[in-house]
Design a protein around this motif. Structure first.
Motif, mmCIF file in Angstrom:
data_model
loop_
_atom_site.group_PDB
_atom_site.id
_atom_site.type_symbol
_atom_site.label_atom_id
_atom_site.label_comp_id
_atom_site.label_asym_id
_atom_site.label_seq_id
_atom_site.Cartn_x
_atom_site.Cartn_y
_atom_site.Cartn_z
ATOM 1 N N ARG A 2 0.850 -1.191 0.000
ATOM 2 C CA ARG A 2 0.000 0.000 0.000
ATOM 3 C C ARG A 2 0.885 1.240 0.000
ATOM 4 O O ARG A 2 1.866 1.306 0.723
ATOM 5 C CB ARG A 2 -0.911 0.007 1.231
ATOM 6 C CG ARG A 2 -1.873 -1.189 1.306
ATOM 7 C CD ARG A 2 -2.686 -1.148 2.591
ATOM 8 N NE ARG A 2 -3.519 -2.326 2.741
ATOM 9 C CZ ARG A 2 -4.758 -2.437 2.268
ATOM 10 N NH1 ARG A 2 -5.293 -1.415 1.619
ATOM 11 N NH2 ARG A 2 -5.453 -3.545 2.452
ATOM 12 N N TYR A 3 0.510 2.225 -0.795
ATOM 13 C CA TYR A 3 1.322 3.436 -0.848
ATOM 14 C C TYR A 3 0.512 4.711 -0.616
ATOM 15 O O TYR A 3 1.070 5.817 -0.595
ATOM 16 C CB TYR A 3 2.078 3.530 -2.177
ATOM 17 C CG TYR A 3 1.207 3.516 -3.424
ATOM 18 C CD1 TYR A 3 0.810 4.701 -4.025
ATOM 19 C CD2 TYR A 3 0.808 2.319 -4.000
ATOM 20 C CE1 TYR A 3 0.026 4.700 -5.166
ATOM 21 C CE2 TYR A 3 0.033 2.292 -5.148
ATOM 22 C CZ TYR A 3 -0.363 3.481 -5.723
ATOM 23 O OH TYR A 3 -1.148 3.463 -6.861
ATOM 24 N N PHE A 4 -0.816 4.555 -0.435
ATOM 25 C CA PHE A 4 -1.659 5.711 -0.090
ATOM 26 C C PHE A 4 -3.004 5.174 0.372
ATOM 27 O O PHE A 4 -3.186 3.967 0.510
ATOM 28 C CB PHE A 4 -1.825 6.645 -1.297
ATOM 29 C CG PHE A 4 -1.916 8.099 -0.928
ATOM 30 C CD1 PHE A 4 -0.814 8.768 -0.426
ATOM 31 C CD2 PHE A 4 -3.105 8.792 -1.070
ATOM 32 C CE1 PHE A 4 -0.897 10.106 -0.067
ATOM 33 C CE2 PHE A 4 -3.200 10.134 -0.716
ATOM 34 C CZ PHE A 4 -2.092 10.792 -0.220
ATOM 35 N N PHE A 5 -3.967 6.058 0.619
ATOM 36 C CA PHE A 5 -5.310 5.592 0.952
ATOM 37 C C PHE A 5 -5.818 4.718 -0.192
ATOM 38 O O PHE A 5 -5.644 5.054 -1.367
ATOM 39 C CB PHE A 5 -6.247 6.779 1.185
ATOM 40 C CG PHE A 5 -5.793 7.704 2.285
ATOM 41 C CD1 PHE A 5 -5.772 7.265 3.600
ATOM 42 C CD2 PHE A 5 -5.377 8.986 1.997
ATOM 43 C CE1 PHE A 5 -5.349 8.113 4.624
ATOM 44 C CE2 PHE A 5 -4.951 9.842 3.005
ATOM 45 C CZ PHE A 5 -4.935 9.399 4.321
ATOM 46 N N ALA A 6 -6.460 3.609 0.151
ATOM 47 C CA ALA A 6 -6.768 2.570 -0.839
ATOM 48 C C ALA A 6 -7.449 3.112 -2.089
ATOM 49 O O ALA A 6 -7.035 2.809 -3.222
ATOM 50 C CB ALA A 6 -7.630 1.486 -0.196
ATOM 51 N N LYS A 7 -8.489 3.926 -1.933
ATOM 52 C CA LYS A 7 -9.243 4.418 -3.087
ATOM 53 C C LYS A 7 -8.484 5.477 -3.891
ATOM 54 O O LYS A 7 -8.902 5.832 -4.996
ATOM 55 C CB LYS A 7 -10.595 4.970 -2.635
ATOM 56 C CG LYS A 7 -11.552 3.900 -2.118
ATOM 57 C CD LYS A 7 -12.913 4.499 -1.791
ATOM 58 C CE LYS A 7 -13.889 3.413 -1.318
ATOM 59 N NZ LYS A 7 -15.228 3.970 -1.003
#
Length: 398
Positions: free
Chosen positions: A62-67
């Protein structure tokens, strides 16, 4: 005991039946017969963070908020940045968490080889993570073309050359790419030309029981500028006066879809163009078999992005299509003009229209091209040969 290879990629199926290009997954499945294979790829909304796919352990960072993870997938990193400059803000987060996840895997798992697909970001993060962990894990970097030619200013090219010269081995998917890397200053002794493969024996093969759409040509690929879909659409104006109209079926997805649909309307050929949407990799053989002609009108995009090879041509030939391709450099590894297909000038709708008309009107020529081209690609690009060459390279590195 099997050695362990970590495959790093930005393009990898997010779930079963995904429409993302599946060539790295197919590669992993085949080398997993001789090696333990793990994959590190970006996360995407609703994808699992970790799962086992066909005996391949897949880790998604993961590299940011999922959406809001919109940098990779659905058109590729370069095109996503081009179409939405705000995604550029995700790049530092992508690089950081990719590197962090790789460091964790290096510390937690025994890894014999890191295989980084694409110079940036994967090759870059592989070199950084290896330096931080002080682990002497050999790195193989594979360039598929777009990563090598896109965003290719002076500093970026210098960075790419530095990264590649830090790797133990480099593979490229076409002979012209090897030539270009040598001219850039990359160590020639490290470079091998080995593309990804196609299952031409059991999957992408002809089926004479399926009737052909003889007045329709096929395009398959991402709807991005370098694929030249706009050239194909414009070529229809020069074919529209024929008594039997030529139709175009377009299979694929991407950020340029609405622009291409509008172009078809503006050119007055929207009734001749069918956008069939994205299809999963498993659906492609049945699709190719319905057509006599595949058109691959690739061009060099404004940002310098261009094809490294393109497996669509090989897949379609495997299923019995005759090929019309534009003259991007790598195509000469696959097609011999006038013998195994027709090569036309890039960005030339008129030349493309003439080639389509020529093949449409000559069934014996289509059959000749198809037969000769299939014999050639089976010998050179079938997965059996590709895996054999990669396995030899891996053994040299261990």
């Amino acid at each position: 005991m099997k050695k362990t290879i970590l495959e790093m990629a930005s393009t990898f199926p997010r779930w079963e039946g995904d429409t993302e290009p599946g060539f790295i997954y197919e590669f992993c499945k085949r080398i997993s017969l001789d090696f333990n294979v793990m994959v590190l790829a970006p996360h995407f909304h609703k994808a699992q963070a970790q799962e086992n796919m066909n005996n391949i352990e897949v880790f998604r960072f993961r590299y940011f908020f999922a959406k809001m993870q919109k940098l990779a997938y659905e058109g590729g990193i370069a095109n996503n940045i081009k179409n939405n400059p705000f995604t550029l803000l995700l790049v530092p987060f992508f690089l950081f968490f990719n590197c962090l996840s790789l460091i964790r895997l290096i510390k937690q798992q025994h890894i014999d080889i890191i295989h980084a697909h694409w110079i940036i970001p994967q090759g870059f993060t592989a070199i950084i993570a290896r330096w931080i962990t002080r682990k002497k894990i050999p790195v193989l970097c594979t360039s598929h073309g777009g990563d090598m030619y896109c965003f290719n200013g002076y500093l970026m090219r210098k960075l790419k050359v530095y990264i590649l010269n830090q790797c133990e081995k480099i593979t490229v998917v076409s002979s012209v790419m090897k030539k270009d890397l040598i001219n850039w200053g990359v160590d020639e002794s490290k470079i091998a030309v080995i593309s990804m493969g196609v299952d031409l024996q059991n999957t992408f093969c002809p089926d004479s029981s399926i009737s052909k759409k003889n007045n329709t040509v096929l395009f398959v690929g991402r709807l991005v500028p370098k694929k030249g879909v706009d050239v194909l659409i414009r070529s229809l104006r020069y074919l529209s006066d024929n008594s039997e109209k030529v139709l175009v079926d377009i299979v694929g997805f991407g950020p340029e879809k609405e622009r291409f649909q509008q172009l078809a309307i503006d050119e007055g050929v929207d009734d001749l163009v069918n956008f069939l949407g994205a299809k999963s990799y498993s659906e492609l053989p049945a699709i190719y078999r319905q057509y006599s002609i595949i058109v691959v009108p690739s061009v060099t995009a404004i940002n310098g992005d261009r094809e490294g090879l393109g497996l669509v041509t090989i897949e379609a030939i495997g299923c019995g299509c005759a090929a019309i391709v534009s003259d991007f450099d790598a195509v000469f590894d696959v097609i011999e003009n006038g013998k195994t297909g027709i090569i036309v000038k890039q960005n030339s709708p008129i030349e493309l229209a003439k080639a389509i008309q020529k093949l449409m009107s000559d069934a014996s020529l289509r059959a000749s091209f198809s037969k000769r081209a299939r014999e050639y690609v089976v010998n050179k690009y079938d997965w059996q040969n590709i895996v054999k060459n990669h396995t030899k390279l891996f053994i040299e590195m261990i």
